[in-house]
Design a protein around this motif. Structure first.
Motif, mmCIF file in Angstrom:
data_model
loop_
_atom_site.group_PDB
_atom_site.id
_atom_site.type_symbol
_atom_site.label_atom_id
_atom_site.label_comp_id
_atom_site.label_asym_id
_atom_site.label_seq_id
_atom_site.Cartn_x
_atom_site.Cartn_y
_atom_site.Cartn_z
ATOM 1 N N PRO A 70 111.699 14.714 30.479
ATOM 2 C CA PRO A 70 112.169 13.729 29.301
ATOM 3 C C PRO A 70 112.943 15.333 28.101
ATOM 4 N N GLY A 71 113.511 14.267 27.335
ATOM 5 C CA GLY A 71 114.490 14.908 26.691
ATOM 6 C C GLY A 71 115.474 15.768 26.574
ATOM 7 N N LEU A 72 115.911 15.607 27.774
ATOM 8 C CA LEU A 72 117.331 16.495 28.780
ATOM 9 C C LEU A 72 117.681 15.605 28.739
ATOM 10 N N SER A 73 118.275 14.281 28.555
ATOM 11 C CA SER A 73 119.121 13.499 28.707
ATOM 12 C C SER A 73 120.468 13.057 27.324
ATOM 13 N N TYR A 74 120.990 13.278 27.208
ATOM 14 C CA TYR A 74 121.924 13.402 26.233
ATOM 15 C C TYR A 74 122.776 12.730 26.707
ATOM 16 N N VAL A 75 123.650 11.985 24.891
ATOM 17 C CA VAL A 75 124.394 10.800 24.679
ATOM 18 C C VAL A 75 124.741 11.796 23.444
ATOM 19 N N ALA A 76 126.440 10.998 23.214
ATOM 20 C CA ALA A 76 127.163 11.326 22.161
ATOM 21 C C ALA A 76 127.606 9.909 21.715
ATOM 22 N N ALA A 99 114.456 25.182 37.973
ATOM 23 C CA ALA A 99 115.713 25.031 37.626
ATOM 24 C C ALA A 99 116.302 23.943 37.180
ATOM 25 N N VAL A 100 117.670 23.675 36.561
ATOM 26 C CA VAL A 100 117.912 22.700 35.684
ATOM 27 C C VAL A 100 118.881 22.705 36.276
ATOM 28 N N ARG A 122 127.270 20.908 25.230
ATOM 29 C CA ARG A 122 126.750 22.026 24.385
ATOM 30 C C ARG A 122 125.183 21.685 23.932
ATOM 31 N N ALA A 123 125.184 20.607 23.041
ATOM 32 C CA ALA A 123 123.795 19.614 23.164
ATOM 33 C C ALA A 123 122.867 19.646 23.525
ATOM 34 N N LEU A 124 122.478 19.341 25.047
ATOM 35 C CA LEU A 124 122.464 19.525 25.973
ATOM 36 C C LEU A 124 121.772 21.222 26.665
ATOM 37 N N LEU A 125 122.507 21.797 26.416
ATOM 38 C CA LEU A 125 121.906 23.108 27.531
ATOM 39 C C LEU A 125 121.360 23.419 25.885
ATOM 40 N N GLU A 126 121.797 23.610 25.345
ATOM 41 C CA GLU A 126 120.776 24.304 23.727
ATOM 42 C C GLU A 126 119.509 23.327 23.583
ATOM 43 N N ALA A 127 118.966 22.788 23.709
ATOM 44 C CA ALA A 127 117.823 22.061 24.597
ATOM 45 C C ALA A 127 117.276 22.220 25.225
ATOM 46 N N ALA A 128 118.159 22.377 26.021
ATOM 47 C CA ALA A 128 117.453 23.182 27.162
ATOM 48 C C ALA A 128 116.894 24.376 27.249
ATOM 49 N N ARG A 129 117.505 25.351 26.138
ATOM 50 C CA ARG A 129 116.917 26.464 26.759
ATOM 51 C C ARG A 129 116.107 26.438 25.135
ATOM 52 N N ALA A 130 115.834 25.299 24.458
ATOM 53 C CA ALA A 130 114.542 25.260 23.356
ATOM 54 C C ALA A 130 113.711 24.886 24.166
ATOM 55 N N ALA A 131 113.165 24.065 24.998
ATOM 56 C CA ALA A 131 112.641 23.671 25.854
ATOM 57 C C ALA A 131 112.050 24.923 26.647
ATOM 58 N N GLY A 132 112.794 25.107 26.914
ATOM 59 C CA GLY A 132 112.359 27.139 27.956
ATOM 60 C C GLY A 132 112.807 27.555 29.817
ATOM 61 N N GLU A 133 113.614 26.264 29.676
ATOM 62 C CA GLU A 133 114.613 26.449 30.701
ATOM 63 C C GLU A 133 115.463 27.423 31.011
ATOM 64 N N ARG A 134 115.693 28.550 32.221
ATOM 65 C CA ARG A 134 115.804 29.469 32.414
ATOM 66 C C ARG A 134 117.418 29.721 33.050
ATOM 67 N N THR A 135 117.857 28.961 33.640
ATOM 68 C CA THR A 135 118.865 28.738 34.455
ATOM 69 C C THR A 135 119.456 27.459 35.103
ATOM 70 N N LEU A 173 124.350 29.021 35.032
ATOM 71 C CA LEU A 173 124.711 29.621 33.568
ATOM 72 C C LEU A 173 122.745 30.046 33.109
ATOM 73 N N SER A 174 122.660 31.539 33.418
ATOM 74 C CA SER A 174 121.342 32.096 32.668
ATOM 75 C C SER A 174 120.942 31.068 31.278
ATOM 76 N N LEU A 175 120.256 30.363 31.011
ATOM 77 C CA LEU A 175 120.733 30.113 29.527
ATOM 78 C C LEU A 175 119.372 30.644 29.031
ATOM 79 N N ASP A 176 118.643 31.898 28.969
ATOM 80 C CA ASP A 176 117.572 32.694 28.556
ATOM 81 C C ASP A 176 118.312 33.893 28.487
ATOM 82 N N GLY A 177 119.912 34.387 28.900
ATOM 83 C CA GLY A 177 119.970 35.732 29.232
ATOM 84 C C GLY A 177 119.760 36.869 29.902
#
Length: 194
Positions: A70-76, A99-100, A122-135, A173-177
């Motif tokens: 939930p929250g990791l499907s985005y539209v523009a 991972a995602v 870009r917005a979706l990857l930022e949402a994944a970072r905010a959700a705590g996803e790592r890879t 991609l590492s989402l959290d470094g």
């Protein structure tokens, strides 16, 4: 694109057309998909690809509670409020580590090469970072996905595809470094890659 589908293999048409760094990102309004967006998301994928494979894949992933995040499907949205692009992250695993997977991604043909794909991803990857996803993992067009920070998964991180895929097209991609886990990727059942 960034579609991997049992009957279609790796796709290039949808991801080559998802965006253009020269496009105006202010034109697009990325946001989480709502229940009312389901028909529009299907239309986007049907228009962007030659077959219904990706549209059917999104529908199947949506029905799978072990894959759908939930929250990791985005539209523009275009300026007129019409969804013009879609990108999706679903649960996958690198061996046993969550991972995602970024797939599928698509843009309506009339909006391709105008930055809609870049904006939604870009917005979706930022949402994944905010959700705590790592890879994040993607199988996609090699010149396109590095702009988001993706790099060859096997060579750079020791992440292996579940099937033999071109090294340059299978990326992570590492989402959290942090250093991503090593191992083999296991996708949701809907992808048909067991």
């Amino acid at each position: 694109m960034s579609g991997i589908h049992a009957t279609h293999g790796s796709h290039g048409a949808g991801d080559r057309g998802t965006g253009d760094p020269a496009g105006d990102p202010a034109t697009w309004h990325p946001r989480p998909e709502t229940a009312g967006d389901t028909p529009a998301v299907r239309r986007i994928h049907l228009a962007a690809f030659e077959t219904a494979g990706e549209a059917d894949l999104v529908d199947a992933l949506r029905r799978d509670p072990s894959a759908w995040l939930p929250g990791l499907s985005y539209v523009a949205d275009a300026p007129d409020g019409t969804p013009a692009a879609h990108a999706l992250l679903t649960r996958c695993h690198v061996d046993a580590v969550p991972a995602v997977a970024l797939a599928p991604c698509a843009v309506l043909p009339e909006h391709q090469q105008r930055g809609a794909g870049d904006a939604v991803i870009r917005a979706l990857l930022e949402a994944a970072r905010a959700a705590g996803e790592r890879t994040a993992i993607v199988l996609g067009h090699p010149p396109y996905y590095p702009r988001f920070g993706f790099a060859p998964a096997a060579h750079r991180f020791g992440i292996l595809p579940p099937r033999p895929w071109p090294d340059e097209a299978f990326m992570a991609l590492s989402l959290d470094g942090s250093t991503p886990p090593r191992g083999t990727v296991r996708y949701a059942r809907a992808f048909g890659i067991d």
